[in-house]
Design a protein around this motif. Structure first.
Motif, mmCIF file in Angstrom:
data_model
loop_
_atom_site.group_PDB
_atom_site.id
_atom_site.type_symbol
_atom_site.label_atom_id
_atom_site.label_comp_id
_atom_site.label_asym_id
_atom_site.label_seq_id
_atom_site.Cartn_x
_atom_site.Cartn_y
_atom_site.Cartn_z
ATOM 1 N N ARG A 158 -11.510 -0.020 25.140
ATOM 2 C CA ARG A 158 -10.411 -0.942 26.206
ATOM 3 C C ARG A 158 -10.917 -2.703 26.185
ATOM 4 N NH1 ARG A 158 -7.684 2.948 30.033
ATOM 5 N NH2 ARG A 158 -6.699 4.114 29.070
ATOM 6 N N LEU A 159 -10.571 -3.794 25.398
ATOM 7 C CA LEU A 159 -10.869 -4.758 25.976
ATOM 8 C C LEU A 159 -10.654 -5.663 27.165
ATOM 9 C CD1 LEU A 159 -9.935 -6.311 22.711
ATOM 10 C CD2 LEU A 159 -11.594 -5.208 23.231
ATOM 11 N N PRO A 160 -10.782 -6.269 27.951
ATOM 12 C CA PRO A 160 -10.563 -7.494 29.331
ATOM 13 C C PRO A 160 -9.455 -8.700 28.776
ATOM 14 C CG PRO A 160 -12.760 -8.234 28.142
ATOM 15 C CD PRO A 160 -12.102 -7.049 27.674
ATOM 16 N N ALA A 161 -9.281 -9.083 29.674
ATOM 17 C CA ALA A 161 -8.128 -9.743 29.019
ATOM 18 C C ALA A 161 -8.621 -10.959 28.303
ATOM 19 C CB ALA A 161 -7.354 -11.203 30.736
ATOM 20 N N VAL A 176 -15.365 3.831 10.965
ATOM 21 C CA VAL A 176 -14.154 2.535 11.722
ATOM 22 C C VAL A 176 -13.688 2.438 13.819
ATOM 23 C CG1 VAL A 176 -11.551 2.295 11.949
ATOM 24 C CG2 VAL A 176 -12.323 3.440 10.015
ATOM 25 N N ASP A 177 -14.689 1.009 13.464
ATOM 26 C CA ASP A 177 -14.228 0.700 14.950
ATOM 27 C C ASP A 177 -13.405 -0.170 15.629
ATOM 28 O OD1 ASP A 177 -17.128 1.437 14.872
ATOM 29 O OD2 ASP A 177 -17.568 -1.162 14.915
ATOM 30 N N ARG A 178 -12.607 0.640 16.952
ATOM 31 C CA ARG A 178 -11.076 0.402 16.956
ATOM 32 C C ARG A 178 -11.360 -0.435 18.236
ATOM 33 N NH1 ARG A 178 -11.142 5.683 14.414
ATOM 34 N NH2 ARG A 178 -9.494 5.627 12.753
ATOM 35 N N TYR A 179 -10.656 -1.030 18.590
ATOM 36 C CA TYR A 179 -10.771 -2.009 20.102
ATOM 37 C C TYR A 179 -8.810 -1.713 20.316
ATOM 38 C CZ TYR A 179 -14.870 -4.013 18.774
ATOM 39 O OH TYR A 179 -16.150 -3.478 18.354
ATOM 40 N N GLU A 180 -8.314 -1.533 22.149
ATOM 41 C CA GLU A 180 -7.277 -1.919 22.494
ATOM 42 C C GLU A 180 -7.717 -2.752 23.709
ATOM 43 O OE1 GLU A 180 -5.867 1.506 25.490
ATOM 44 O OE2 GLU A 180 -6.302 2.717 23.653
ATOM 45 N N LEU A 181 -6.330 -3.257 23.584
ATOM 46 C CA LEU A 181 -5.782 -4.756 23.956
ATOM 47 C C LEU A 181 -3.969 -4.211 24.746
ATOM 48 C CD1 LEU A 181 -4.100 -7.067 22.646
ATOM 49 C CD2 LEU A 181 -5.676 -6.938 21.384
ATOM 50 N N ASP A 211 1.055 0.368 19.990
ATOM 51 C CA ASP A 211 2.023 2.095 20.289
ATOM 52 C C ASP A 211 2.130 2.945 19.898
ATOM 53 O OD1 ASP A 211 3.323 1.009 21.072
ATOM 54 O OD2 ASP A 211 2.795 0.895 23.745
ATOM 55 N N GLY A 212 2.781 3.108 19.241
ATOM 56 C CA GLY A 212 3.288 3.948 18.276
ATOM 57 C C GLY A 212 2.915 4.374 16.414
ATOM 58 N N GLY A 213 1.817 3.893 16.391
ATOM 59 C CA GLY A 213 1.052 4.310 15.384
ATOM 60 C C GLY A 213 1.463 3.204 14.397
ATOM 61 N N ARG A 214 2.413 2.390 14.462
ATOM 62 C CA ARG A 214 1.943 1.351 13.128
ATOM 63 C C ARG A 214 2.025 0.041 12.995
ATOM 64 N NH1 ARG A 214 7.100 -2.522 12.736
ATOM 65 N NH2 ARG A 214 6.618 -2.657 15.224
ATOM 66 N N LEU A 215 1.613 -0.198 11.199
ATOM 67 C CA LEU A 215 0.989 -0.989 10.979
ATOM 68 C C LEU A 215 1.572 -2.397 11.393
ATOM 69 C CD1 LEU A 215 -1.801 -1.694 9.801
ATOM 70 C CD2 LEU A 215 -0.722 -1.407 7.095
ATOM 71 N N LEU A 216 1.148 -3.232 11.904
ATOM 72 C CA LEU A 216 1.408 -4.987 11.892
ATOM 73 C C LEU A 216 1.448 -5.639 11.619
ATOM 74 C CD1 LEU A 216 2.262 -4.908 15.973
ATOM 75 C CD2 LEU A 216 4.136 -3.613 14.529
ATOM 76 N N ARG A 238 1.117 -1.961 24.534
ATOM 77 C CA ARG A 238 -0.725 -1.245 23.878
ATOM 78 C C ARG A 238 -1.224 -2.023 22.471
ATOM 79 N NH1 ARG A 238 -1.865 3.053 24.114
ATOM 80 N NH2 ARG A 238 -0.325 4.514 24.571
ATOM 81 N N TYR A 239 -1.628 -2.212 21.419
ATOM 82 C CA TYR A 239 -2.262 -2.546 20.903
ATOM 83 C C TYR A 239 -3.541 -1.804 20.353
ATOM 84 C CZ TYR A 239 2.027 -5.295 21.015
ATOM 85 O OH TYR A 239 3.051 -6.088 20.881
ATOM 86 N N VAL A 240 -3.863 -1.703 18.953
ATOM 87 C CA VAL A 240 -4.960 -1.728 18.756
ATOM 88 C C VAL A 240 -5.764 -2.221 17.380
ATOM 89 C CG1 VAL A 240 -6.858 0.644 17.903
ATOM 90 C CG2 VAL A 240 -4.990 1.420 19.718
#
Length: 803
Positions: A158-161, A176-181, A211-216, A238-240
């Motif tokens: 989880r990322l800060p502001a 695979v490195d994942r970051y959530e914001l 947050d629904g798993g859809r590729l943007l 939320r986005y990953v």
């Protein structure tokens, strides 16, 4: 006790057994192993801070000297090199298992102190010892918010502001490195990857999912130039963002910086530079500038450029989502934009024009006048200014015939130097090497400079000077604007006992110099930063030029300046007084999987050397290791036979040979008594072919459930060969993250006992929630020292949301 020294230190220690002057080389060191500079982690440090870092190096010795090519940056070495960082599983199998492996690093703890007024940008470093000099590597100095990658298992961090940048690495295959914001407002969010510019040899794949798993949005660095993406975000969602290598490779040296900004992303501008002291209408090209989406769009804004003699200025581009800082270089020449003429005329001694190619305009032509004998420098940039073109530059003479053409002299950009054979009108033709699709960032900048009388010096970045001998430094002169005068060359920074020999002059009409450097017989063997300087009378005025030096550190240079480092490094060298011979050379040895093979070596001692010899696994092996490792071994004084232990994991395939490359290190004092660690590679590879294992571990179940505060029992069994009548220790390996949360006593299975139960005690802690991948090993010790190992994976699952 050995000490690591920092840059510029001379004496390392006085205690050492060995020989002296008879071992000093009178020629360039041959067949020795120079150290290698790899990476720094974290690869980005903030100005105004002191940051603990790990310096990734290859084949180090305790007497390394460290050089930072910026006197404002202080490097303190905090300890010796650690153990080898072998790539963890998973491993390539099948045909890919035989491909060449990246070098295996060791890491040296250090501290980097960056002054508060240090500008943003790259800082180069390298290492040297009595065996040679490494190439340069580099770190980035930042003024922004920088954090470290820190995640549990494969869960997103989880990322800060925003804005924030993360320093991480893809350390293993398939990682695979994942970051959530979480978006704070509606609008664009931009993500920028820096990896190849840090020397990391991977090509990133960025993906954004909601947050629904859809590729943007996604970005694939198929061209190996780094890059980024922009996507439209909604407040509170939320986005990953995920990052992996396009081929799912991984390595300890795959360091990166991932920057996150709440706003659009500017790629380039038209014009690409601003003339000092002027005001101009600037077209900004980037992602999401108008709609906030991922498409490439354009905004225009009037910009007043300062008259200061700084190299660039930061412009605040006003968008619907706030100001976006954009750095624009400054120049003293005319900065034009492409017009609609069939041939646009360029007038002046220093002029540039920025334009755009597309399906309706696949080439643009620019004319200029030249007198006979005049020399013109032409540079066609796109990558260097943020554009996406692969440029081609053609120059036609007054008769319409080509007089010069260039493609990709600096990355995908182009450069030419043309001498006008006759007076008249010449034409520059700007083209792209690939089909054009009409992208808004298909932008170029053509720079025309009429050469003034001047000169440049080019010098080698690495110099090896044999102790008591001499070396010729090849200095090259690039004459400009018809300058043909004599140039006097000098050098600064030579260590004590090293002198410049002969008359260092480049005669009129000549373009090279063999600058001889000589070492006194009693000089300490050290390395030093040196700078070559040329002085000449140009148009009646004395002019001095420091030699340009080309280094390494980036895998995607966009201009010659991207490779320039401030200084050369001169390393004085000595010859190792040993040879390391592999008995039977590369004959295949049959080795049981999961065992330690003792390879027989002969140590040939020369010139009376009788001291200890240390045998070490070499950093650069020729195939993927797949867990193979060698143990550093000390050969006692006087011994000429040794056995080098090679551990061969149980999963190695039996249809391909396995090889281990080793080298020896001998400690010899230099003429001033400083111990020098001299390397000598083995004369052959230790070659092995795998056969059946002697030990096999099996778990009753590869996946078990547990409760916080409870105990779970895992039945295990082993199969032993009759050749292994030894006790076996079965052990659960608890990762650092779970230390203190899980406890499991080792299980001892004596000969004749092949089954048992591991009792895993779990603490009462919510951090245990989820599934944990663990490892269980069974180990027997042959001759009480050499391990025979089998291992199995265990998934330990705790309920989510309990307690």
């Amino acid at each position: 006790m050995l000490r690591t020294v920092s840059a510029g230190c001379g004496v390392i220690g006085r205690s050492c057994a060995g020989l002296v002057a008879t071992l000093l080389s009178l020629s360039t060191v041959q067949g020795q192993l120079a150290p290698g500079a790899g990476y720094v982690f974290p690869p980005v440090v903030r100005s105004g801070t002191t940051t603990a870092v790990q310096m990734g190096v290859f084949d180090p010795t305790p007497d390394l000297q460290w050089f930072v090519h910026d006197s404002r940056v202080q490097l303190r070495i905090a300890g010796p090199a650690g153990d080898f960082h072998l790539p963890p599983p998973p491993y390539w199998k099948g045909p890919r298992g035989g491909i060449n492996a990246p070098p295996i690093p060791r890491e040296v703890p250090a501290e980097l102190t960056i002054p508060a007024d240090q500008p943003e940008g790259f800082v180069y470093w390298q290492i040297a010892n009595a065996n040679g000099v490494s190439k340069t590597a580099r770190i980035l100095v930042s003024h922004g918010t920088e954090i470290l990658e820190s995640r549990s298992r494969d869960l997103p961090q989880r990322l800060p502001a925003l804005p924030v940048s993360v320093a991480g690495r893809l350390s293993r295959l398939t990682e695979v490195d994942r970051y959530e914001l979480t978006a704070e407002r509606d609008g664009p969010i931009s993500v920028q990857l820096m990896a190849r510019r840090l020397g990391a040899d991977f090509r990133g794949l960025l993906q954004v999912h909601d947050d629904g798993g859809r590729l943007l949005a996604d970005f694939s660095d198929t061209e190996g130039v780094d890059g980024g993406l922009t996507f439209a975000a909604l407040a509170g969602r939320r986005y990953v963002v995920s990052l992996n290598d396009v081929d799912f490779r991984g390595d300890r040296a795959y360091v990166y910086r991932l920057s996150f900004v709440a706003g659009p992303r500017v790629l380039c501008t038209i014009p690409a530079c601003g003339r000092r002291g002027t005001t101009a209408e600037i077209e900004f090209v980037g992602s999401g500038l108008q709609t906030g989406g991922s498409g490439t769009e354009v905004l225009r804004q009037s910009v007043q450029f300062p008259a200061d003699a700084v190299s660039d200025t930061v412009v605040q581009l006003q968008t619907a989502w706030g100001a976006v800082p954009v750095r624009i270089p400054l120049s003293d020449g005319d900065e034009l934009t492409a017009g609609g003429e069939a041939v646009q005329t360029l007038v002046g001694a220093d002029v540039a024009v920025t334009g755009r190619l597309g399906p309706q305009c696949e080439e643009q032509r620019y004319g200029f006048e030249a007198v006979a004998g005049e020399r013109i420098s032409l540079e066609l940039q796109s990558a260097a200014i943020g554009g996406s073109l692969d440029t081609v530059l053609l120059v036609e003479g007054p008769d319409g015939k080509p007089v010069g053409e260039n493609d990709d002299s600096a990355g995908t950009d182009s450069r030419l130097e043309v001498t006008a054979a006759v007076a008249g009108s010449y034409t520059c033709v700007v083209r792209a090497a690939e089909s054009l699709t009409g992208r808004a960032d298909d932008v170029y900048r053509l720079c025309l400079q009429r050469q003034r009388a001047d000169f440049r010096l080019l010098a080698p970045q690495q110099l090896l000077l044999p102790a008591g001998g001499q070396v010729e430094a090849a200095i090259t002169v690039q004459r400009q604007g018809g300058f043909d005068g004599e140039i006097v060359v000098t050098v600064e920074g030579l260590p004590a006992g090293v002198t410049a020999e002969g008359d260092w002059k480049v005669a009129s009409g000549k373009n090279d110099l063999k600058a001889v450097l000589k070492s006194a017989a009693d000089a300490a063997v050290v390395a030093a930063q040196v700078r070559f300087r040329g002085t000449a009378m140009v148009n009646g005025t004395e002019q001095a030029r420091v030699a340009l030096v080309e280094g390494a550190g980036t895998l995607c240079p966009v201009s010659p300046a991207d490779r320039q480092v401030p200084a050369s490094v001169l390393a004085m060298t000595m010859v190792a007084p040993i040879d390391v011979l592999v008995i039977d050379r590369e004959r295949q040895r049959d080795v049981h999987r999961g065992t330690t093979y003792l390879a027989e070596l002969e140590i040939v001692r020369k010139d009376g050397f009788s001291g200890e010899v240390t045998l070490v696994m070499t950093g650069q092996q020729d195939r993927n290791r797949q867990g193979m490792r060698g143990e550093t071994t000390v050969v006692p004084p006087g011994e000429t036979r040794a056995f080098y232990p090679c551990f061969m994991p149980e999963w190695l395939a039996t249809d391909i040979t396995r090889r281990m490359i080793v080298h020896g290190i001998a400690v010899v004092p230099d003429p001033q008594g400083n111990p020098r660690y001299l390397t000598k590679p083995g004369d052959a590879r230790i070659t092995m072919i795998m056969e059946g294992a002697l030990l096999k571990l099996a778990l009753n179940s590869a996946s078990v459930s547990a409760e916080q505060g409870g105990v779970v029992e895992v039945p295990v069994s082993i199969s032993r060969s009759a050749r292994l009548p030894l006790p076996v220790t079965v052990q659960l390996h608890v990762p650092e993250e779970l230390q203190g949360l899980l406890r499991c006593a080792p299980l001892e299975l004596v000969p004749g006992s092949d089954t048992g139960v591991l009792r895993i005690e779990a603490g009462e802690d919510s951090r245990l929630q989820g599934v944990w991948p663990l490892k269980v090993t069974a180990t027997a010790m042959q001759d009480g020292r050499w391990p025979v190992i089998s291992e199995s994976d265990l998934e330990l699952g705790f309920p989510v949301g309990c307690r």
